[in-house]
Motif scaffolding. Structure first.
Motif, PDB file in Angstrom:
ATOM      1  N   LEU A 131     -45.292 -20.632  29.401  1.00 57.35           N
ATOM      2  CA  LEU A 131     -44.124 -20.888  28.551  1.00 57.35           C
ATOM      3  C   LEU A 131     -43.913 -19.740  27.564  1.00 57.35           C
ATOM      4  CD1 LEU A 131     -44.593 -24.696  27.790  1.00 57.35           C
ATOM      5  CD2 LEU A 131     -42.922 -23.654  29.338  1.00 57.35           C
ATOM      6  N   ALA A 132     -45.003 -19.258  26.980  1.00 56.63           N
ATOM      7  CA  ALA A 132     -44.908 -18.139  26.037  1.00 56.63           C
ATOM      8  C   ALA A 132     -44.434 -16.873  26.747  1.00 56.63           C
ATOM      9  CB  ALA A 132     -46.254 -17.903  25.364  1.00 56.63           C
ATOM     10  N   GLY A 133     -44.941 -16.635  27.959  1.00 56.89           N
ATOM     11  CA  GLY A 133     -44.510 -15.462  28.720  1.00 56.89           C
ATOM     12  C   GLY A 133     -43.041 -15.519  29.073  1.00 56.89           C
ATOM     13  N   TRP A 134     -42.580 -16.699  29.507  1.00 54.78           N
ATOM     14  CA  TRP A 134     -41.153 -16.862  29.795  1.00 54.78           C
ATOM     15  C   TRP A 134     -40.302 -16.579  28.564  1.00 54.78           C
ATOM     16  CZ3 TRP A 134     -41.703 -22.168  32.710  1.00 54.78           C
ATOM     17  CH2 TRP A 134     -41.974 -21.914  34.071  1.00 54.78           C
ATOM     18  N   ALA A 135     -40.689 -17.178  27.439  1.00 52.46           N
ATOM     19  CA  ALA A 135     -39.895 -17.055  26.218  1.00 52.46           C
ATOM     20  C   ALA A 135     -39.790 -15.604  25.757  1.00 52.46           C
ATOM     21  CB  ALA A 135     -40.503 -17.929  25.117  1.00 52.46           C
ATOM     22  N   LEU A 136     -40.935 -14.924  25.690  1.00 52.13           N
ATOM     23  CA  LEU A 136     -40.931 -13.551  25.186  1.00 52.13           C
ATOM     24  C   LEU A 136     -40.301 -12.593  26.197  1.00 52.13           C
ATOM     25  CD1 LEU A 136     -41.693 -11.885  22.770  1.00 52.13           C
ATOM     26  CD2 LEU A 136     -43.948 -11.507  23.783  1.00 52.13           C
ATOM     27  N   GLY A 137     -40.549 -12.814  27.483  1.00 49.79           N
ATOM     28  CA  GLY A 137     -39.951 -11.953  28.502  1.00 49.79           C
ATOM     29  C   GLY A 137     -38.436 -12.050  28.514  1.00 49.79           C
ATOM     30  N   ALA A 138     -37.905 -13.281  28.413  1.00 52.18           N
ATOM     31  CA  ALA A 138     -36.453 -13.462  28.381  1.00 52.18           C
ATOM     32  C   ALA A 138     -35.857 -12.839  27.127  1.00 52.18           C
ATOM     33  CB  ALA A 138     -36.115 -14.949  28.447  1.00 52.18           C
ATOM     34  N   ALA A 139     -36.541 -13.024  25.979  1.00 54.58           N
ATOM     35  CA  ALA A 139     -36.052 -12.437  24.726  1.00 54.58           C
ATOM     36  C   ALA A 139     -36.045 -10.913  24.808  1.00 54.58           C
ATOM     37  CB  ALA A 139     -36.919 -12.914  23.561  1.00 54.58           C
ATOM     38  N   TRP A 140     -37.097 -10.346  25.377  1.00 58.00           N
ATOM     39  CA  TRP A 140     -37.176  -8.882  25.492  1.00 58.00           C
ATOM     40  C   TRP A 140     -36.080  -8.351  26.408  1.00 58.00           C
ATOM     41  CZ3 TRP A 140     -39.863  -5.120  23.060  1.00 58.00           C
ATOM     42  CH2 TRP A 140     -39.897  -3.866  23.658  1.00 58.00           C
TER      43      TRP A 140
END
Length: 239
Positions: free
Chosen positions: A208-217
């Protein structure tokens, strides 16, 4: 009757480009907020019960070494997870970069390099900083060598496929095709993240953290490109 009239007014007031920019800003801000919230909850140990429950729900009761489903599902999940590996993402990135350079889209090429390289560096730094151990609750069905939080496969695949999706959708005229391209990119990212949890190599909150930060980046890099193009177009009109 007032609500439909209000919505029609909004549609006429905002162009499609403005709507897309607003959506990208929302994804960027929402992703950063979600990542910060997950970091806070994870460091306090509030997510342990959730993480353990999800991992055990995907394994046979009394035998955490065996995942649910037939053998072909396990093989399929291993194939899916490879779509988020460094080797595959690097190959896709280089092929896409070569294509963009042949089109002489220099700013798009720069966006691609910054998005990919920056995401890899950021993910490695975060893994070293948090240094969260991999799940020991279930057996690992794939080889892993780094720390767990945030998931590199989830974060890098979100950055890679969403960046490519936005670039490809940007040169497509029809909105249905734009939605289809972005939908495919999102589906690939989701499948990769789910496969990491199914294989037992990540806690769900890592993904979930990877999805969130990857999408934001990815959206942040795209917004920078869009802002620069808008600035350059404004200078040309004034010149």
């Amino acid at each position: 009757m007032l609500l439909p009239s209000f919505l029609k007014g909004l549609v006429h007031r905002f162009s499609w480009g403005q709507f897309v920019t607003l959506a990208a800003l929302s994804v960027c801000a929402g992703g950063l907020w979600a990542f910060a919230a997950l970091v806070d909850e994870t460091l306090e140990g509030e997510t342990r019960a959730f993480d353990q429950a999800v991992l055990l729900a995907l394994r046979h009761a009394g035998d955490p070494s065996e995942p649910l489903g037939p053998l072909w599902l396990k093989i399929m999940m291993r194939d899916f997870t490879s779509l988020g590996s460094y080797a595959v993402l690097l190959l896709i990135g280089l092929l896409a970069l070569g294509y963009i350079l042949m089109l002489r889209k220099w700013l798009s090429a720069l966006l691609l390099v910054i998005s990919f390289a920056g995401s890899m560096v950021l993910n490695n730094l975060l893994k070293q900083g948090f240094d969260r151990p991999r799940p020991e609750l279930v057996s690992h069905l794939a080889d892993v060598y780094t720390a767990s939080f945030p998931s590199g496969h989830a974060m890098l695949s979100a950055t890679c496929y969403l960046t490519l999706g936005t670039l490809l959708a940007g040169v497509t005229r029809y909105r249905r095709l734009k939605a289809y391209i972005l939908g495919c990119a999102i589906a690939i990212v989701l499948v990769i993240g789910i496969s990491r949890v199914y294989l037992g190599v990540h806690w769900p909150t890592d993904v979930l953290a990877g999805w969130a930060l990857g999408a934001a980046w990815a959206m942040g890099c795209w917004l920078l490109l869009r802002a620069w193009l808008g600035y350059r177009a404004l200078r040309q009109r004034r010149g």
